[in-house]
Design a protein around this motif. Structure first.
Motif, PDB file in Angstrom:
ATOM      1  N   VAL A  77       0.828  -1.208   0.000  1.00 29.34           N
ATOM      2  CA  VAL A  77       0.000   0.000   0.000  1.00 29.34           C
ATOM      3  C   VAL A  77       0.863   1.259   0.000  1.00 29.34           C
ATOM      4  CG1 VAL A  77      -1.677   1.313   1.368  1.00 29.34           C
ATOM      5  CG2 VAL A  77      -1.968  -1.143   1.056  1.00 29.34           C
ATOM      6  N   ILE A  78       1.913   1.289   0.767  1.00 31.42           N
ATOM      7  CA  ILE A  78       2.732   2.506   0.872  1.00 31.42           C
ATOM      8  C   ILE A  78       3.361   2.898  -0.472  1.00 31.42           C
ATOM      9  CG2 ILE A  78       4.847   3.464   1.902  1.00 31.42           C
ATOM     10  CD1 ILE A  78       3.968   2.190   4.537  1.00 31.42           C
ATOM     11  N   PRO A  79       3.968   1.989  -1.231  1.00 33.13           N
ATOM     12  CA  PRO A  79       4.498   2.408  -2.535  1.00 33.13           C
ATOM     13  C   PRO A  79       3.399   2.923  -3.478  1.00 33.13           C
ATOM     14  CG  PRO A  79       5.456   0.320  -1.911  1.00 33.13           C
ATOM     15  CD  PRO A  79       4.376   0.627  -0.923  1.00 33.13           C
ATOM     16  N   TYR A  80       2.238   2.290  -3.466  1.00 30.57           N
ATOM     17  CA  TYR A  80       1.129   2.751  -4.310  1.00 30.57           C
ATOM     18  C   TYR A  80       0.705   4.156  -3.874  1.00 30.57           C
ATOM     19  CZ  TYR A  80      -3.495   3.181  -6.310  1.00 30.57           C
ATOM     20  OH  TYR A  80      -4.601   3.644  -6.983  1.00 30.57           O
ATOM     21  N   PHE A  81       0.569   4.342  -2.570  1.00 30.06           N
ATOM     22  CA  PHE A  81       0.171   5.650  -2.059  1.00 30.06           C
ATOM     23  C   PHE A  81       1.205   6.714  -2.422  1.00 30.06           C
ATOM     24  CE2 PHE A  81       0.522   8.791   1.382  1.00 30.06           C
ATOM     25  CZ  PHE A  81      -0.715   9.400   1.264  1.00 30.06           C
ATOM     26  N   LEU A  82       2.471   6.407  -2.279  1.00 30.39           N
ATOM     27  CA  LEU A  82       3.514   7.387  -2.610  1.00 30.39           C
ATOM     28  C   LEU A  82       3.511   7.732  -4.091  1.00 30.39           C
ATOM     29  CD1 LEU A  82       6.507   6.224  -0.397  1.00 30.39           C
ATOM     30  CD2 LEU A  82       5.085   8.251  -0.117  1.00 30.39           C
ATOM     31  N   SER A  83       3.304   6.735  -4.950  1.00 30.77           N
ATOM     32  CA  SER A  83       3.269   7.046  -6.385  1.00 30.77           C
ATOM     33  C   SER A  83       2.056   7.905  -6.723  1.00 30.77           C
ATOM     34  CB  SER A  83       3.274   5.759  -7.209  1.00 30.77           C
ATOM     35  OG  SER A  83       2.048   5.085  -7.086  1.00 30.77           O
TER      36      SER A  83
END
Length: 87
Positions: free
Chosen positions: A68-74
Motif C-alpha cells: 500500500v505505501i508504494p502505491y500511495f507514494l506514487s
C-alpha cells in the motif's frame, strides 16, 4: 521354627501391604499425569491460537503496508507533480 513361620507370615503380609500401597500410588500418579497432559494440551492450543492471532493482527497488516505505501507514494507524487508544485 514357629518364630520363622511367624516372621515369614509377617513379611508376606508386609509385602502385600507394600504391593497394595504401590498399586495405589501408581493409580494416583496415573491420574495426576493425565491431568498434567490435559493441562499441557490446553496450553499448547492457547499458544497456537496466540500465534495465529499475532499473525493476523500484526504480520499481515505489515505485509499489506509493503504494497500500500508504494502505491500511495506514487499516487501522491503524481498528484503533486500534476498540480504544478514541482516535485
Amino acid at each position: 521354627m514357629e518364630e520363622n513361620q511367624g516372621a515369614a507370615a509377617s513379611a508376606g503380609k508386609n509385602n502385600q501391604q507394600t504391593a497394595v500401597s504401590l498399586d495405589q500410588q501408581l493409580r494416583e500418579q496415573r491420574e495426576l499425569l493425565e491431568k498434567i497432559y490435559a493441562s499441557a494440551e490446553k496450553t499448547r492450543k492457547y499458544f497456537l491460537w496466540t500465534t495465529w492471532a499475532t499473525l493476523i493482527t500484526f504480520v499481515l497488516p505489515l505485509v499489506a503496508l509493503a504494497f500500500v505505501i508504494p502505491y500511495f507514494l506514487s499516487q501522491y507524487t503524481s498528484y503533486l507533480s500534476g498540480s504544478g508544485l514541482g516535485l
